[in-house]
Scaffold this motif. Structure first.
Motif, PDB file in Angstrom:
ATOM      1  N   SER A 197       3.927 -12.912   2.606  1.00 23.03           N
ATOM      2  CA  SER A 197       3.384 -12.021   1.564  1.00 23.03           C
ATOM      3  C   SER A 197       3.921 -10.627   1.738  1.00 23.03           C
ATOM      4  O   SER A 197       4.405 -10.244   2.783  1.00 23.03           O
ATOM      5  N   SER A 198       3.857  -9.853   0.693  1.00 24.33           N
ATOM      6  CA  SER A 198       4.331  -8.472   0.746  1.00 24.33           C
ATOM      7  C   SER A 198       3.349  -7.588   0.007  1.00 24.33           C
ATOM      8  O   SER A 198       2.582  -8.049  -0.831  1.00 24.33           O
ATOM      9  N   VAL A 199       3.366  -6.313   0.330  1.00 19.80           N
ATOM     10  CA  VAL A 199       2.448  -5.357  -0.292  1.00 19.80           C
ATOM     11  C   VAL A 199       3.266  -4.341  -1.068  1.00 19.80           C
ATOM     12  O   VAL A 199       3.892  -3.469  -0.487  1.00 19.80           O
ATOM     13  N   PRO A 200       3.344  -4.476  -2.374  1.00 21.96           N
ATOM     14  CA  PRO A 200       4.131  -3.517  -3.148  1.00 21.96           C
ATOM     15  C   PRO A 200       3.382  -2.207  -3.340  1.00 21.96           C
ATOM     16  O   PRO A 200       2.171  -2.194  -3.560  1.00 21.96           O
ATOM     17  N   TYR A 201       4.083  -1.121  -3.253  1.00 21.13           N
ATOM     18  CA  TYR A 201       3.522   0.191  -3.550  1.00 21.13           C
ATOM     19  C   TYR A 201       4.121   0.689  -4.848  1.00 21.13           C
ATOM     20  O   TYR A 201       5.254   0.382  -5.180  1.00 21.13           O
ATOM     21  N   LYS A 202       3.334   1.467  -5.568  1.00 23.85           N
ATOM     22  CA  LYS A 202       3.840   2.003  -6.831  1.00 23.85           C
ATOM     23  C   LYS A 202       5.064   2.873  -6.601  1.00 23.85           C
ATOM     24  O   LYS A 202       5.984   2.889  -7.385  1.00 23.85           O
ATOM     25  N   SER A 203       5.058   3.602  -5.524  1.00 23.10           N
ATOM     26  CA  SER A 203       6.144   4.544  -5.280  1.00 23.10           C
ATOM     27  C   SER A 203       6.573   4.416  -3.838  1.00 23.10           C
ATOM     28  O   SER A 203       5.749   4.366  -2.934  1.00 23.10           O
ATOM     29  N   GLN A 204       7.891   4.409  -3.627  1.00 27.89           N
ATOM     30  CA  GLN A 204       8.396   4.232  -2.279  1.00 27.89           C
ATOM     31  C   GLN A 204       9.651   5.068  -2.083  1.00 27.89           C
ATOM     32  O   GLN A 204      10.309   5.445  -3.038  1.00 27.89           O
ATOM     33  N   VAL A 205      10.016   5.278  -0.793  1.00 30.14           N
ATOM     34  CA  VAL A 205      11.167   6.106  -0.445  1.00 30.14           C
ATOM     35  C   VAL A 205      12.076   5.311   0.476  1.00 30.14           C
ATOM     36  O   VAL A 205      11.607   4.648   1.388  1.00 30.14           O
ATOM     37  N   PRO A 216       4.441  -4.152   4.982  1.00 29.55           N
ATOM     38  CA  PRO A 216       3.778  -5.439   5.227  1.00 29.55           C
ATOM     39  C   PRO A 216       2.296  -5.257   5.466  1.00 29.55           C
ATOM     40  O   PRO A 216       1.848  -4.257   6.028  1.00 29.55           O
ATOM     41  N   LEU A 217       1.555  -6.234   5.026  1.00 31.93           N
ATOM     42  CA  LEU A 217       0.103  -6.149   5.110  1.00 31.93           C
ATOM     43  C   LEU A 217      -0.377  -6.184   6.552  1.00 31.93           C
ATOM     44  O   LEU A 217      -1.508  -5.803   6.838  1.00 31.93           O
ATOM     45  N   GLU A 218       0.460  -6.645   7.465  1.00 25.93           N
ATOM     46  CA  GLU A 218       0.059  -6.651   8.872  1.00 25.93           C
ATOM     47  C   GLU A 218      -0.082  -5.236   9.427  1.00 25.93           C
ATOM     48  O   GLU A 218      -0.749  -5.022  10.434  1.00 25.93           O
ATOM     49  N   VAL A 219       0.567  -4.257   8.776  1.00 26.79           N
ATOM     50  CA  VAL A 219       0.528  -2.861   9.232  1.00 26.79           C
ATOM     51  C   VAL A 219      -0.645  -2.166   8.559  1.00 26.79           C
ATOM     52  O   VAL A 219      -0.877  -2.344   7.355  1.00 26.79           O
ATOM     53  N   GLU A 220      -1.396  -1.408   9.334  1.00 31.76           N
ATOM     54  CA  GLU A 220      -2.502  -0.666   8.733  1.00 31.76           C
ATOM     55  C   GLU A 220      -1.957   0.301   7.690  1.00 31.76           C
ATOM     56  O   GLU A 220      -0.955   0.982   7.912  1.00 31.76           O
ATOM     57  N   ALA A 251      -7.389  -3.979  -5.459  1.00 29.28           N
ATOM     58  CA  ALA A 251      -6.563  -3.178  -4.560  1.00 29.28           C
ATOM     59  C   ALA A 251      -6.250  -3.977  -3.307  1.00 29.28           C
ATOM     60  O   ALA A 251      -6.919  -4.960  -2.977  1.00 29.28           O
ATOM     61  N   ARG A 252      -5.202  -3.523  -2.590  1.00 26.86           N
ATOM     62  CA  ARG A 252      -4.823  -4.101  -1.312  1.00 26.86           C
ATOM     63  C   ARG A 252      -4.773  -2.993  -0.278  1.00 26.86           C
ATOM     64  O   ARG A 252      -4.523  -1.830  -0.607  1.00 26.86           O
ATOM     65  N   GLY A 253      -4.966  -3.377   0.956  1.00 25.88           N
ATOM     66  CA  GLY A 253      -4.885  -2.413   2.039  1.00 25.88           C
ATOM     67  C   GLY A 253      -5.228  -3.073   3.343  1.00 25.88           C
ATOM     68  O   GLY A 253      -5.695  -4.213   3.390  1.00 25.88           O
ATOM     69  N   ASN A 254      -5.032  -2.360   4.444  1.00 25.91           N
ATOM     70  CA  ASN A 254      -5.368  -2.849   5.770  1.00 25.91           C
ATOM     71  C   ASN A 254      -5.976  -1.678   6.554  1.00 25.91           C
ATOM     72  O   ASN A 254      -5.259  -0.699   6.832  1.00 25.91           O
ATOM     73  N   PRO A 255      -7.271  -1.711   6.856  1.00 20.81           N
ATOM     74  CA  PRO A 255      -8.255  -2.778   6.621  1.00 20.81           C
ATOM     75  C   PRO A 255      -8.501  -3.011   5.131  1.00 20.81           C
ATOM     76  O   PRO A 255      -8.214  -2.146   4.311  1.00 20.81           O
ATOM     77  N   PRO A 256      -9.072  -4.212   4.798  1.00 23.26           N
ATOM     78  CA  PRO A 256      -9.347  -4.485   3.388  1.00 23.26           C
ATOM     79  C   PRO A 256     -10.222  -3.394   2.790  1.00 23.26           C
ATOM     80  O   PRO A 256     -11.221  -2.980   3.395  1.00 23.26           O
ATOM     81  N   PRO A 257      -9.867  -2.910   1.625  1.00 26.13           N
ATOM     82  CA  PRO A 257     -10.603  -1.781   1.046  1.00 26.13           C
ATOM     83  C   PRO A 257     -11.968  -2.196   0.487  1.00 26.13           C
ATOM     84  O   PRO A 257     -12.200  -3.350   0.148  1.00 26.13           O
ATOM     85  N   GLU A 258     -12.859  -1.213   0.393  1.00 24.59           N
ATOM     86  CA  GLU A 258     -14.159  -1.368  -0.250  1.00 24.59           C
ATOM     87  C   GLU A 258     -14.123  -0.644  -1.595  1.00 24.59           C
ATOM     88  O   GLU A 258     -13.278   0.226  -1.827  1.00 24.59           O
ATOM     89  N   TYR A 259     -15.092  -1.013  -2.481  1.00 27.58           N
ATOM     90  CA  TYR A 259     -15.080  -0.479  -3.840  1.00 27.58           C
ATOM     91  C   TYR A 259     -16.374   0.283  -4.123  1.00 27.58           C
ATOM     92  O   TYR A 259     -17.450  -0.053  -3.604  1.00 27.58           O
ATOM     93  N   ARG A 260     -16.243   1.292  -4.982  1.00 23.12           N
ATOM     94  CA  ARG A 260     -17.404   1.952  -5.569  1.00 23.12           C
ATOM     95  C   ARG A 260     -17.009   2.441  -6.958  1.00 23.12           C
ATOM     96  O   ARG A 260     -15.833   2.623  -7.260  1.00 23.12           O
ATOM     97  N   TRP A 261     -18.034   2.620  -7.811  1.00 22.96           N
ATOM     98  CA  TRP A 261     -17.790   2.991  -9.204  1.00 22.96           C
ATOM     99  C   TRP A 261     -18.604   4.235  -9.556  1.00 22.96           C
ATOM    100  O   TRP A 261     -19.714   4.437  -9.051  1.00 22.96           O
TER     101      TRP A 261
END
Length: 1304
Positions: free
Chosen positions: A19-27, A74-78, A106-116
């Protein structure tokens, strides 16, 4: 060795599970380091000075130092959260929606939490998905924002607006009638309610009839109905405004409005009646819409511009448009009778002043529109990229947006407002954030939000400040496979900060060559070769550490289709077969498969009964092909690493479709018509012909008949029709596949009546009685009558004399002329007629009156004997007048009176041959030689035969004898063989002797090595001992009988001399019980110590069993283990080989199980009689053996050595059926049922015959006993005693057969 220098973010990093974690913007990391090096040279003070110079320098600097691309970590990296997807606003809740769902993922490491948040306030929702129930939607109206967080940061969405529209409806109101004078303007207000777009406005009556609109009356964009001037016809009570909302399937109706238009009396007084009215006065133009002199309109870029001017005045003013200072663009449109100017997709060029002018004969009015085009915020290129950088570098985040008015930029960090903080080296400089000497705690999600009056845009920028040793994400010991000549990429995905140096090696050796390329850390091999297989190592290192993985490459043989499918034409309804054979690497056998596609779509394969597609060993079979199966078929042979394909075109041939549009048109007359049609599809097989059929409903209704054939390239036919018929026609096409279905029949077409077109045919004149003449003919078919009242005129007169025509009208198709002379010629003609006239002039035919039997016989009959079986007969014909009819021919009768060999025996063998036609001689075959014959001739006609001629007597000469019925070779010794034969059944003359020819045969090639000939002059002999033969050799004997006329056809037989002398045995006999048999013999003194073998075979299964060697002095051998009531074949042999050198062969039958009760055969007198017969027979045979000193060797002809050991159950059964025991042959089957086998009886010799008939059917395999009755005897030397008597044989004399018994 390849060395690749890069940072970990320059690659599409993959986790261990792919698996891979795409970011909207990268360098890209390499560019990022350049960026860091350049920016680090500036201090914050320099930044302030640069900022003071102006924004242009800043833009140039950033353009030189920043190149942004997508960043995948990669998702293995925080990492902080990245919003993958979310619901875009606004959301409109429809009345029939049960729930409203707002998503945020959303994706992230640790897995993200949500609020509205809703309208800026926190909610109690903690899931990424909001599900709102429809019954509470009103309280959910507002603007929502999703926040997703983990310990590294917080990402947020733009505001998502939820709109909950109310049900659209007009308010209840009472509208007073609107009263105006003619010429005055009217405005009927609609004021439609708000609702879910799209909304459409209609003006109609209560009867749902649309209000007619034109230049005078029209509806504005606001929904109101405008009258530029009122006319009397505008008066009505039911003007209704309807608002339709298609998305929510709702229509709202406004209360009806009434309009009263009063006419003007002369003198400008208004009146309610139409009396004395006059036209309205001229009215200066004005604008009902818009009001005032100038209107300002603000539009967003890309929106649709609509400028509207609705005039008033009388007469109705005309509207014209212009743009101040320039021409209107070509895409300008005018709607609503020129009252609306439209421009789609406006931009800055469409801004400016527009003018509309209303003008009539009384004057003009103008209005100005000031159009302003603005734009909501948007990214100039793309949202700011996320960045990965090392500790201590400077980070620049630029938010490049555009919009009108200029957007205001707000910065947040992890969702909280981010302020300028110079003391901590955190600067917010308008649209740019600078993090100087970045630290790990600066890692966060930064938000840039740009807003103006028309909207906002928001971007989440992930900033990661980290130092990390290389982490290779590609699995270790990864195996790669590639086909020979193919390209392969071996991955080495690395994540690190700062960037890693990557190197590859193969079996600890540097990799060299143009075929090896480094691609972002991975190794690409172009045109793989077999020696590229092996172990590869990828090593990644940076300042923080080092890591390595191993990969293995296996170069496989490519998949290749060696037998591609061929283009095929197939007939519909049959089975199509497309073959596809491929070669592939055998190590990929488990992954290999053949897939078929039709026109690009994969063919579904099923093993159910109704499936029409089957694939077996690469062959595609299509059962019951139809037109839908036509197309391009692709065979794909593939493995897990490569594939090959080949295509073939399948063309389905079928019968043609039915023609269409059959049309009839008359030509010269109603009975000559022109038929035309449109051919149907030929289904890939050209039409060869069209068949025109007709049906008429008077004589054979419902039966279609062929009328005419037309070439396949023609679609018309000219038809000649019969009269007085009601036709209909149809056409069908024929191609190579077959005839197609017929077209629809035409309408009925009736032809007028007419005279017959032809007369009867096939006129037959017959005389069944001597004084009558019967005339018959083939009548006209019903459809050939051409009209009612058909009948025939029969005319006849004598031929060759002056005689008048006699005529008769008949309706049947035969007529009899009576009281005629016998066999007199007549002229006859038959003409058809009906109620509309006569047929054509008839043809005259000739016939004769009735016949009678001939009265005279042929004379001067003579015979000429041509050979022994053929003669020529000649005669003088009887006078023609005595034939009394058509001459049929002559019958020749002959009878055989006696054979000249036995003149005292009277015969009466009669035969007849007929010779048709007029003739004076004939050839008579089938006579027998050396015989006396009597012959007569008579003439015949249809009525019968005439008298016979005077008889002629003649003799046939001697002929050559027939072939011998049997020839056997027996008593084979080292240098001699005994031949025994039967005399010919037909000697055809006086027998003078025999001609013997014998040939030495090469047993390998079967060719003749040497030949000799012997004339046997003793006519009455039936055996001959051939001496002087070579030991152990194969011979072929040809023997023919001779008369004075010559020798007849020869009968052939083969036999071999033996390599050593066979034992000479005497008195061979057998004792047979139910389960065993005892074979006894007496050996000569010189043969006392010889050895022999006993073989026996169950005739039911055909399996031979051979004993061990038996000494001849033992005098007997017991065969046990036999089955009761079973036939066995027994052999005595000198060798343990089932060859032709057997001494004896016999067929025995074991006793059946004893049945209680006395039978006829157990009576004492019967048993005594049978014993006496057996004893006398035995004594006679023993005397013969002693006299001949041959040991009773009447064995049958031995077969060739190359055919040994082959026996057939069928042949054994044939022998059982044809040859019963010799003892029983002379007995009456009706009086003898059974006798005891407990007595010893002599064994019968037989021939041992091969089933391989390679020497041809001319070689006899029969034994002597087949041609001797049971009562016949053999002389001491084996010849027949008494006259040879013929018998009926089953099959050909030369047919190979099984063993035949001979009494020993």
């Amino acid at each position: 060795m390849f060395v690749l220098s890069r940072t970990q973010s320059s690659h599409n990093f993959c986790s261990s599970n792919g698996s891979s974690v795409p970011y909207k913007s990268q360098v890209t990391p390499v560019d990022l380091h350049q960026h860091i090096l350049l920016i680090s040279r500036f201090s914050i003070n320099q930044w302030r000075e640069m900022r003071g110079v102006g924004s242009l320098q800043l833009v140039l600097l950033l353009a030189l130092t920043s190149t942004a691309t997508d960043l995948n970590i990669p998702l293995e990296v925080e990492q902080p959260p990245t919003i993958i997807t979310h619901t875009a606003g606004p959301i409109i809740a429809l009345p029939f929606d049960k729930t409203i769902t707002i998503r945020c993922e959303a994706r992230g490491n640790p897995p993200p939490e949500y609020r509205w948040t809703k309208d800026g306030k926190e909610t109690d929702h903690t899931n990424g998905t909001l599900v709102l129930q429809i019954e509470h939607l009103e309280k959910y109206r507002g603007k929502y924002r999703c926040y997703t967080s983990n310990k590294l940061g917080t990402a947020m969405t733009e505001e998502i607006e939820l709109r909950v529209p109310s049900v659209p409806k007009f308010p209840k109101e009472y509208n007073s009638p609107i009263v105006v004078k003619e010429g005055e303007p009217i405005t009927l207000e609609c004021n439609p309610p708000e609702g879910v777009a799209p909304r459409k406005i209609y003006w109609m009556t209560l009867g749902l009839e649309h209000i007619e609109q034109d230049e005078r009356v029209s509806m504005g964009i606001d929904g109101n109905l405008y009258f530029s001037n009122a006319l009397q016809k505008d008066t009505r009570q039911d003007y209704c405004c309807f608002a339709a909302f298609s998305k929510i399937r709702t229509i709202a109706q406004k209360t009806a409005m009434a309009v009263v238009v009063k006419s003007l009396k002369r003198g400008n007084e208004s009146a309610d009646s139409d009396n004395a009215t006059e036209a309205p006065a001229l009215r200066m133009p004005g604008l009902l819409l818009p009001s005032g002199v100038q209107t300002e309109m603000v539009l967003l870029k890309g929106e649709h511009l609509q400028l509207e001017c609705i005039p008033q005045g009388y007469p109705t003013p005309k509207i014209s448009w212009m743009k101040m200072g320039e021409k209107l663009p070509p895409r300008t449109k005018y709607d609503n009778f020129g009252k609306v100017l439209s421009l789609s997709g406006v931009d800055e060029r469409d801004a400016g002043k527009y003018l509309c002018k209303a003008q009539n004969s009384a004057g003009e009015a103008v209005h100005y529109f000031d159009v302003i085009v603005e734009e909501p915020p948007k990214w100039q290129t793309e949202p700011p990229p996320s960045q990965l950088t090392v500790i201590g570098s400077d980070v620049y985040i630029k938010c490049s947006v555009s919009g009108k008015p200029q957007p205001e930029i707000t910065w947040r960090r992890n969702g909280e407002f981010f302020r300028d903080d110079p003391e901590n080296n955190r600067r917010v400089l308008d649209d740019t954030v600078v993090l100087h000497n970045a630290r790990p705690e600066d890692s966060a999600v930064y938000q840039c939000e740009a807003s103006n009056d028309h909207g906002s845009v928001l971007a989440n920028i992930n900033i990661m400040v980290i130092n990390m040793a290389p982490r290779i994400l590609t699995r270790d010991n990864q195996e790669y496979a590639v086909v020979l000549g193919g390209d392969v990429i071996m991955n080495c995905s690395v994540f690190s900060s700062p960037p890693s140096n990557i190197s590859w090696s193969n079996d600890d050796k540097a990799i060299e060559g143009e075929r090896f390329l480094a691609l972002s850390g991975s190794l690409q091999i172009i045109g793989a070769e077999k020696n590229d297989s092996g172990k590869y190592v990828c090593v990644a290192s940076n300042t923080e550490g080092k890591s390595a993985v191993t990969a293995y490459l296996d170069v496989k043989d490519p998949t290749k289709i060696v037998i591609p499918p061929q283009d095929l034409q197939i007939i519909s309804g049959t089975t199509a077969q497309l073959k596809c054979q491929a070669e592939y690497d055998k190590s990929l056998r488990g992954a290999f498969e053949v897939v078929w596609r039709k026109d690009g779509e994969e063919i579904p394969l099923s093993f159910e009964e109704h499936s029409r597609y089957f694939v077996d060993d690469g062959m595609l079979q299509i059962m019951n092909v139809n037109q839908s199966d036509q197309g391009i078929y692709t065979c794909i042979a593939r493995t897990s690493i490569d594939e090959d394909n080949a295509t073939a075109l399948l063309t389905v041939l079928d019968i043609p479709d039915a023609p269409k549009n059959i049309k009839i048109s008359e030509l010269k007359s109603p009975r000559n018509v022109h038929l035309s049609w449109i051919p149907g599809s030929d289904h890939n097989s050209s039409v060869t012909e069209f068949i025109v059929e007709y049906e008429e409903n008077q004589w054979e209704p419902g039966r279609w008949k062929e009328l005419q054939k037309v070439p396949g390239n023609q679609a018309t036919a000219e038809l000649s029709l019969r009269g007085h018929l009601n036709y209909q026609f149809r056409v069908y096409a024929v191609n190579a596949v077959g005839p197609g279905p017929p077209s629809e029949p035409t309408e009925r077409y009736k032809t007028p009546p007419a005279a017959p077109e032809r007369n009867p045919e096939n006129i037959k004149i017959q005389g069944h009685l001597p004084h009558e003449m019967e005339i018959s003919w083939e009548p006209l078919l019903p459809i050939e009558h051409n009209g009612p009242g058909l009948e025939y005129k029969v005319s006849y007169r004598k031929l060759g004399v002056e005689d008048d025509w006699r005529e008769h009208l008949v309706k049947r198709h035969s007529f009899t002329v009576r009281n005629t002379s016998t066999f007199i010629p007549y002229e006859i003609k038959i003409q058809s007629r009906n109620s509309h006239g006569w047929g054509p002039d008839p043809k005259v035919v000739t016939g004769y009156s009735g016949e009678d039997v001939p009265t005279a016989e042929p004379r001067d009959v003579a015979v000429e004997v041509i050979n022994t079986t053929v003669l020529r007969v000649s005669w003088t014909p009887a006078p023609p007048a005595t034939a009394r009819g058509h001459l049929g021919g002559y019958d020749v009768h002959w009878s055989r009176k006696r054979s000249l060999l036995n003149p005292n025996k009277i015969l009466d063998e009669r035969q007849t041959m007929s010779f048709p036609g007029k003739r004076t001689h004939a050839i008579v075959p089938g006579l027998k030689p050396f015989s006396e014959y009597r012959l007569t001739v008579n003439v015949f006609n249809k009525k019968g035969n005439g008298p016979n001629s005077d008889p002629v007597t003649f003799n046939t000469p001697e002929g050559v004898p027939a072939q011998l019925p049997i020839l056997t070779a027996s008593n084979a010794q080292k240098d001699s063989i005994l031949l025994v034969w039967g005399p010919p059944l037909e000697t055809n003359g006086i027998l003078t002797g025999y001609l013997l020819q014998y040939h030495l045969i090469n047993e390998t090639t079967l060719e003749v090595v040497d030949s000799q000939e012997k004339n046997i002059t003793e006519a009455d002999t039936t055996q001959w001992q051939v001496q002087g033969l070579e030991e152990g050799r194969l011979y072929r004997f040809h023997l023919s009988a001779c008369t004075r006329a010559g020798c007849g056809p020869a009968l052939a037989q083969e036999s071999s001399t033996v390599a050593q002398a066979l034992p000479a045995l005497l008195n061979i006999s057998s004792y047979v019980s139910d389960t065993f048999a005892k074979i006894s013999w007496t050996a000569r003194e010189e043969q006392q110590d010889s050895e022999l073998y006993v073989a026996y075979m169950n005739n039911r299964d055909g399996n031979w069993r051979i004993s061990e060697a038996v000494n001849t002095s033992q005098s007997f051998h017991v065969i046990d283990g036999l089955k009761p009531g079973t036939m066995y074949t027994v052999r005595l042999m000198a060798k343990r080989l089932l060859d032709n050198a057997s001494i004896f062969e016999d067929v025995i039958e074991t006793q059946a199980q004893q049945v209680s009760g006395a039978t006829f055969s157990t009576q004492g007198w019967f048993i005594g009689t049978m014993c006496a017969v057996a004893l006398l027979t035995l004594v006679t045979l023993m005397a013969c053996f002693v006299r001949r000193n041959k040991g009773g060797k009447y064995a049958g002809t031995p077969p060739p050595t190359q055919r040994r050991d082959m026996f057939s159950m069928e042949k054994v059964k044939e022998k059982e059926d044809l040859h019963p025991d010799v003892e029983s042959q002379g007995m009456n089957d009706d009086t003898f049922c059974e006798y005891s086998d407990s007595e010893e009886k002599p064994l019968k010799g037989s021939s041992s015959c091969s089933l391989n008939d390679a020497l041809g059917d001319s070689i006899s395999r029969d034994s002597l006993v087949d041609y001797a009755d049971g009562g016949r005897e053999f002389s001491e030397d084996g010849s027949f005693i008494g006259e040879y008597s013929g018998r009926k044989h089953r099959g050909s004399v030369s047919e190979p057969s099984g063993p035949r018994p001979v009494t020993a």
